[in-house]
Design an enzyme around this catalytic site. Sequence first.
Site, mmCIF file in Angstrom:
data_model
loop_
_atom_site.group_PDB
_atom_site.id
_atom_site.type_symbol
_atom_site.label_atom_id
_atom_site.label_comp_id
_atom_site.label_asym_id
_atom_site.label_seq_id
_atom_site.Cartn_x
_atom_site.Cartn_y
_atom_site.Cartn_z
ATOM 1 N N VAL A 23 0.702 -1.493 -0.137
ATOM 2 C CA VAL A 23 0.283 -0.416 0.064
ATOM 3 C C VAL A 23 0.819 1.140 0.127
ATOM 4 O O VAL A 23 0.377 2.313 -1.149
ATOM 5 C CB VAL A 23 -1.234 -0.055 1.215
ATOM 6 C CG1 VAL A 23 -1.257 1.798 1.380
ATOM 7 C CG2 VAL A 23 -2.307 -0.556 1.134
ATOM 8 N N ASP A 41 10.372 3.292 5.731
ATOM 9 C CA ASP A 41 10.162 2.262 6.566
ATOM 10 C C ASP A 41 11.247 1.490 7.508
ATOM 11 O O ASP A 41 12.038 1.828 7.704
ATOM 12 C CB ASP A 41 9.891 1.487 5.453
ATOM 13 C CG ASP A 41 9.277 -0.435 5.641
ATOM 14 O OD1 ASP A 41 7.756 -0.632 5.538
ATOM 15 O OD2 ASP A 41 9.788 -0.743 6.462
ATOM 16 N N THR A 91 -2.086 -4.590 9.285
ATOM 17 C CA THR A 91 -3.001 -4.351 10.435
ATOM 18 C C THR A 91 -3.505 -6.206 10.530
ATOM 19 O O THR A 91 -4.457 -6.399 9.964
ATOM 20 C CB THR A 91 -4.353 -4.040 9.933
ATOM 21 O OG1 THR A 91 -4.243 -4.047 9.004
ATOM 22 C CG2 THR A 91 -3.798 -2.735 11.452
ATOM 23 N N THR A 126 -5.874 -1.044 7.803
ATOM 24 C CA THR A 126 -7.691 -0.981 7.788
ATOM 25 C C THR A 126 -7.757 -1.564 8.976
ATOM 26 O O THR A 126 -6.695 -2.545 9.880
ATOM 27 C CB THR A 126 -8.078 -2.405 7.215
ATOM 28 O OG1 THR A 126 -7.547 -1.977 5.696
ATOM 29 C CG2 THR A 126 -9.407 -2.416 6.700
ATOM 30 N N CYS A 266 -6.396 -8.841 3.605
ATOM 31 C CA CYS A 266 -7.440 -8.175 3.690
ATOM 32 C C CYS A 266 -8.850 -8.882 3.802
ATOM 33 O O CYS A 266 -9.127 -9.024 5.380
ATOM 34 C CB CYS A 266 -7.684 -7.300 2.271
ATOM 35 S SG CYS A 266 -5.972 -6.039 2.172
ATOM 36 N N ARG A 337 1.673 -14.120 2.298
ATOM 37 C CA ARG A 337 1.586 -14.192 3.164
ATOM 38 C C ARG A 337 -0.418 -14.539 3.466
ATOM 39 O O ARG A 337 -0.752 -14.268 3.262
ATOM 40 C CB ARG A 337 1.150 -13.094 3.834
ATOM 41 C CG ARG A 337 3.060 -12.173 3.524
ATOM 42 C CD ARG A 337 3.550 -10.867 4.209
ATOM 43 N NE ARG A 337 2.645 -10.345 3.375
ATOM 44 C CZ ARG A 337 2.719 -9.292 3.408
ATOM 45 N NH1 ARG A 337 2.592 -8.101 4.530
ATOM 46 N NH2 ARG A 337 2.108 -8.118 2.042
HETATM 47 N N1 LIG Z 1 -2.333 -5.193 0.377
HETATM 48 C C1 LIG Z 1 -3.096 -4.671 0.158
HETATM 49 O O1 LIG Z 1 -3.821 -5.187 -0.515
HETATM 50 C C2 LIG Z 1 -4.151 -3.858 1.091
HETATM 51 C C3 LIG Z 1 -5.339 -2.952 0.660
HETATM 52 C C4 LIG Z 1 -5.989 -2.497 1.124
HETATM 53 C C5 LIG Z 1 -5.389 -2.380 2.280
HETATM 54 N N2 LIG Z 1 -4.816 -2.755 2.710
HETATM 55 C C6 LIG Z 1 -4.126 -1.990 4.331
HETATM 56 O O2 LIG Z 1 -3.017 -1.246 4.526
HETATM 57 C C7 LIG Z 1 -2.762 -1.855 5.635
HETATM 58 C C8 LIG Z 1 -0.881 -2.059 4.761
HETATM 59 O O3 LIG Z 1 -1.119 -2.851 4.466
HETATM 60 P P1 LIG Z 1 0.211 -3.825 3.290
HETATM 61 O O4 LIG Z 1 -0.128 -4.947 2.707
HETATM 62 O O5 LIG Z 1 1.012 -2.879 2.766
HETATM 63 O O6 LIG Z 1 1.117 -3.820 4.362
HETATM 64 P P2 LIG Z 1 2.883 -4.288 4.301
HETATM 65 O O7 LIG Z 1 3.308 -5.833 5.277
HETATM 66 O O8 LIG Z 1 2.859 -5.194 2.662
HETATM 67 O O9 LIG Z 1 3.948 -3.036 4.343
HETATM 68 C C9 LIG Z 1 4.085 -2.976 5.753
HETATM 69 C C10 LIG Z 1 5.418 -1.780 6.302
HETATM 70 O O10 LIG Z 1 5.160 -1.422 6.632
HETATM 71 C C11 LIG Z 1 6.117 -1.708 7.403
HETATM 72 N N3 LIG Z 1 6.352 -1.746 9.179
HETATM 73 C C12 LIG Z 1 5.879 -2.557 10.076
HETATM 74 N N4 LIG Z 1 5.726 -1.462 10.822
HETATM 75 C C13 LIG Z 1 6.616 -0.744 10.631
HETATM 76 C C14 LIG Z 1 6.182 0.455 11.475
HETATM 77 N N5 LIG Z 1 6.315 0.975 12.786
HETATM 78 N N6 LIG Z 1 6.834 1.820 11.470
HETATM 79 C C15 LIG Z 1 7.376 1.960 9.787
HETATM 80 N N7 LIG Z 1 7.248 0.742 9.142
HETATM 81 C C16 LIG Z 1 6.562 -0.624 9.793
HETATM 82 C C17 LIG Z 1 6.598 -2.670 7.251
HETATM 83 O O11 LIG Z 1 7.953 -2.857 6.961
HETATM 84 C C18 LIG Z 1 6.330 -3.444 5.840
HETATM 85 O O12 LIG Z 1 7.562 -2.879 4.667
HETATM 86 C C19 LIG Z 1 -3.118 -3.049 6.372
HETATM 87 O O13 LIG Z 1 -3.800 -2.348 7.181
HETATM 88 C C20 LIG Z 1 -3.750 -2.724 4.995
HETATM 89 O O14 LIG Z 1 -4.892 -4.402 6.223
HETATM 90 C C21 LIG Z 1 -4.018 -3.676 2.258
#
Ligand SMILES: NC(=O)c1ccc[n+]([C@@H]2O[C@H](COP(=O)([O-])OP(=O)(O)OC[C@H]3O[C@@H](n4cnc5c(N)ncnc54)[C@H](O)[C@@H]3O)[C@@H](O)[C@H]2O)c1
Length: 437
Positions: A23, A41, A91, A126, A266, A337
Amino acid sequence: MKTLYEKLMNREEKLSLVGLGYVGMPIAVAFAKKIDVIGFDLNAKKIEMYKSGIDPTREVGDDAVKASKVDFTADEIRLKEAKFHIVAVPTPVNDDHTPDLTPVESASKILGRNLTKGSVVVFESTVYPGVTEDVCVPILEEESGLKCGEDFKIGYSPERINPGDKVHRLETIKKIVSGMDEETLDCVAKVYELVVDAGVHRAESIKVAEAAKVIENSQRDINIAFMNELSIIFNKMGIDTKSVLEAAGTKWNFLKFYPGLVGGHCIGVDPYYLTYKAEMLGYHSQIILSGRRINDDMGKYCAENCVKNLIAADKSVKDAKVAILGFTFKENCPDTRNTKIIDIVNELKEYGITPLIADPQADADEAKHLYGVEFTDINAIKDMDAVILAVAHTEFSDFTIDRMNGFFGDGKKVLLDLKGLLNRKEYEAAGYSYWRL
Ligand SMILES: NC(=O)c1ccc[n+]([C@@H]2O[C@H](COP(=O)([O-])OP(=O)(O)OC[C@H]3O[C@@H](n4cnc5c(N)ncnc54)[C@H](O)[C@@H]3O)[C@@H](O)[C@H]2O)c1
């Protein structure tokens, strides 16, 4: 006096992204085309990859990362340079399906330590309604010593991107935005309008925006669960579910959903956030949790049907040679994942079958690290008793029957086409034992 939006546009102030995953990364890259962006990050290895022009998520691609002006860093102090912050950290849920807010809390701590007066913080992760205001704000205030509403403002804007989907992208999906007051909402809306061509929907409150996201995914989960239940029923009746859905789908208001495995972080996770909060308020979800139970059991169900079809084909089950094509949680995406294919693998093992797994798109290191799974080169798959075509990667969708024949040994060919990618009648006519959800 200039607004924060104007200062961002003049490059007097910067925007930061906290969390650069599936995201955060596309958002950072999109904003960096318009304004100054710091991409932070915790994962220093990831930051090094981005710096060297590699995009492990494949959401934006290596070329776009190389061309991007995002200032990548794993040093939290750099967040002090920014005034508009977007948080996009994971999340997940715990083993007992309760929300694991650790990453959101940790990101709030980091941001709080580095927050300056006049900042706006927007959460994208989310969550259930209330997390932004009741969980994140107190942490931000405590760590920064600043007061929310006076010294800094908050907003929430859920993410709707769909990894692997090249049509529905950040720019082309209408985005919900919200803010703690009118001024913040206006700022958040204008900032996102810079990158979202489809425009924004201004939600009336942060909780409304949080709730909207979590129900979008819950609705999808419930609809798929209904299809999965139909698939189980029709399987018992010897009726092909896909054909039933094709027929019913000719009615104008029949919703087009299909049975399948619901994995990822998700659809299979977000409903638990909502039911958790409902439970705290004394309401025990009925529909949402029933759907979750059905969807969570589908991997086991598929494995059982593989075994039943092997038996029907007079194949010995123990040590049967089974290949699974596809391991990611969805098609055309490297992410493994929370894939539900692992449930098929584990259930088959209970029957004494150790399947070979091939996935040309999956992140092999991640799969090894998370599940101890080693992939087999698809070209090395032959002499199988059964093949489970599990993920609709583009590489698999144009398989010919000759290609499929090459995977099998002598005797009846047992094929489970979980996504209904192939022409059932063609395979049945060729003598296959063909099964799909
Ligand atoms: N992937 C999807 O399809 C999608 C779509 C819509 C919403 N979301 C929501 O968006 C959010 C992020 O999802 P994602 O898929 O990008 O996750 P992801 O795991 O791909 O990326 C999250 C990033 O955050 C970093 N991170 C973790 N803790 C951290 C911190 N304390 N400080 C800084 N960086 C930190 C991790 O190293 C990772 O690179 C979630 O809540 C997810 O539910 C995801």
